[in-house]
Design a protein around this motif. Structure first.
Motif, PDB file in Angstrom:
ATOM      1  N   UNK A 278       0.832  -1.196   0.000  1.00 21.20           N
ATOM      2  CA  UNK A 278       0.000   0.000   0.000  1.00 21.20           C
ATOM      3  C   UNK A 278       0.872   1.253   0.000  1.00 21.20           C
ATOM      4  N   UNK A 279       1.957   1.203   0.746  1.00 25.32           N
ATOM      5  CA  UNK A 279       2.849   2.362   0.802  1.00 25.32           C
ATOM      6  C   UNK A 279       3.447   2.660  -0.560  1.00 25.32           C
ATOM      7  N   UNK A 280       3.919   1.617  -1.259  1.00 25.53           N
ATOM      8  CA  UNK A 280       4.497   1.829  -2.592  1.00 25.53           C
ATOM      9  C   UNK A 280       3.451   2.399  -3.538  1.00 25.53           C
ATOM     10  N   UNK A 281       2.255   1.824  -3.528  1.00 27.03           N
ATOM     11  CA  UNK A 281       1.204   2.285  -4.432  1.00 27.03           C
ATOM     12  C   UNK A 281       0.783   3.716  -4.143  1.00 27.03           C
ATOM     13  N   UNK A 282       0.899   4.130  -2.868  1.00 25.20           N
ATOM     14  CA  UNK A 282       0.466   5.483  -2.497  1.00 25.20           C
ATOM     15  C   UNK A 282       1.343   6.561  -3.122  1.00 25.20           C
ATOM     16  N   UNK A 283       2.490   6.190  -3.680  1.00 28.20           N
ATOM     17  CA  UNK A 283       3.363   7.154  -4.346  1.00 28.20           C
ATOM     18  C   UNK A 283       2.998   7.347  -5.812  1.00 28.20           C
ATOM     19  N   UNK A 284       2.140   6.492  -6.345  1.00 30.51           N
ATOM     20  CA  UNK A 284       1.784   6.561  -7.765  1.00 30.51           C
ATOM     21  C   UNK A 284       0.748   7.655  -8.013  1.00 30.51           C
ATOM     22  N   UNK A 285       0.615   8.026  -9.275  1.00 27.32           N
ATOM     23  CA  UNK A 285      -0.385   9.011  -9.654  1.00 27.32           C
ATOM     24  C   UNK A 285      -1.763   8.411  -9.840  1.00 27.32           C
TER      25      UNK A 285
END
Length: 255
Positions: A205-212
């Motif tokens: 979830x943390x990694x995905x939260x950096x995406x646009x």
């Protein structure tokens, strides 16, 4: 302008003797524009790994089309596909996929060597990338001599050195500790802001939260998508978490 277009993608696996059929993807459609940073999420068995393999031209769909830079991947011959993949796609894997018998520099150079580039050109491409990624001082070292975070930076460098249309990242933070993962995610943000299109498959979830934008795959279909807009990474984290809860508890598909 769309770099990647996925239209009505289907994938059915049949057992060896045709006794049963498994529908991994049933009807997946989406596009990725030039300069976007998109994350794909879904539970194990949702179809996201199958989707990634098809986008990487490592597997063929049972139906539908994938266009990369306007070119239909299904129309590329087996003889051409390796060169097309090397010239148009950059790959970042969870386990780095670096050769221990090669220095970091030689690992990074490998796709250019296979493309027949001269050493002078390879060196010119490497210098600014290595400086940006913070690995200029360790290029002579071997993968077993550096940390996981440094290995992944070298892998990112290898992915970028061919100037690909699209970088495909498969769980890029999965083998990293939290500090190295945070550093890599910051780096992905910098690379994306410089214009690189990125598509990342992740459980994090943390990694995905950096995406646009985040696409959620469930039962072989696009279940929902979230756009960053003005949201902070923290707000995106919360929205992603809420959506994953809906998926896990059997909520209805969202449009």
């Amino acid at each position: 302008m769309s770099v990647l277009e996925v239209r009505g993608l289907k994938k059915v696996y049949t057992t060896r003797f045709g006794g049963s059929r498994v529908q991994a993807l049933s009807d997946v459609s989406f596009s990725v524009d030039q300069g976007e940073y998109v994350a794909i999420m879904g539970e194990s068995g949702s179809g996201k790994t199958t989707l990634l393999n098809i986008l990487a031209a490592l597997d063929k769909p049972s139906g539908g089309t994938v266009l990369l830079g306007g070119r239909d991947l299904s129309g590329i011959s087996e003889r051409e596909i390796a060169a097309f993949r090397r010239d148009n796609l950059g790959f970042v894997f969870q386990d780095f996929n670096l050769l221990d018998t090669f220095s970091l520099q030689d690992n990074i150079f490998l796709p250019l060597v296979l493309a027949g580039k001269r050493y002078g050109e390879m060196a010119r491409r490497l210098q600014p990338l290595a400086a940006q990624l913070g690995i200029a001082g360790i290029l002579h070292k071997y993968p077993y001599e550096v940390s996981g975070g440094q290995k992944q930076r070298a892998a990112v460098c290898r992915a970028l050195i061919t100037s690909p249309q699209l970088v495909l990242a498969d769980e890029p933070t999965g083998a990293l500790d939290s500090r190295a993962a945070d550093s890599l995610l910051d780096l992905f943000g910098q690379i994306n802001r410089a214009g690189q299109t990125i598509l990342m498959v992740t459980h994090s979830t943390k990694a995905a939260s950096h995406a646009g934008r985040v696409l959620f795959i469930k039962d072989g279909q696009v279940f929902h998508q979230l756009y960053r807009g003005e949201n902070t990474s923290r707000q995106m984290f919360e929205k992603i978490s809420d959506t994953l809860t809906v998926i896990a508890t059997g909520g209805d598909r969202r449009d």
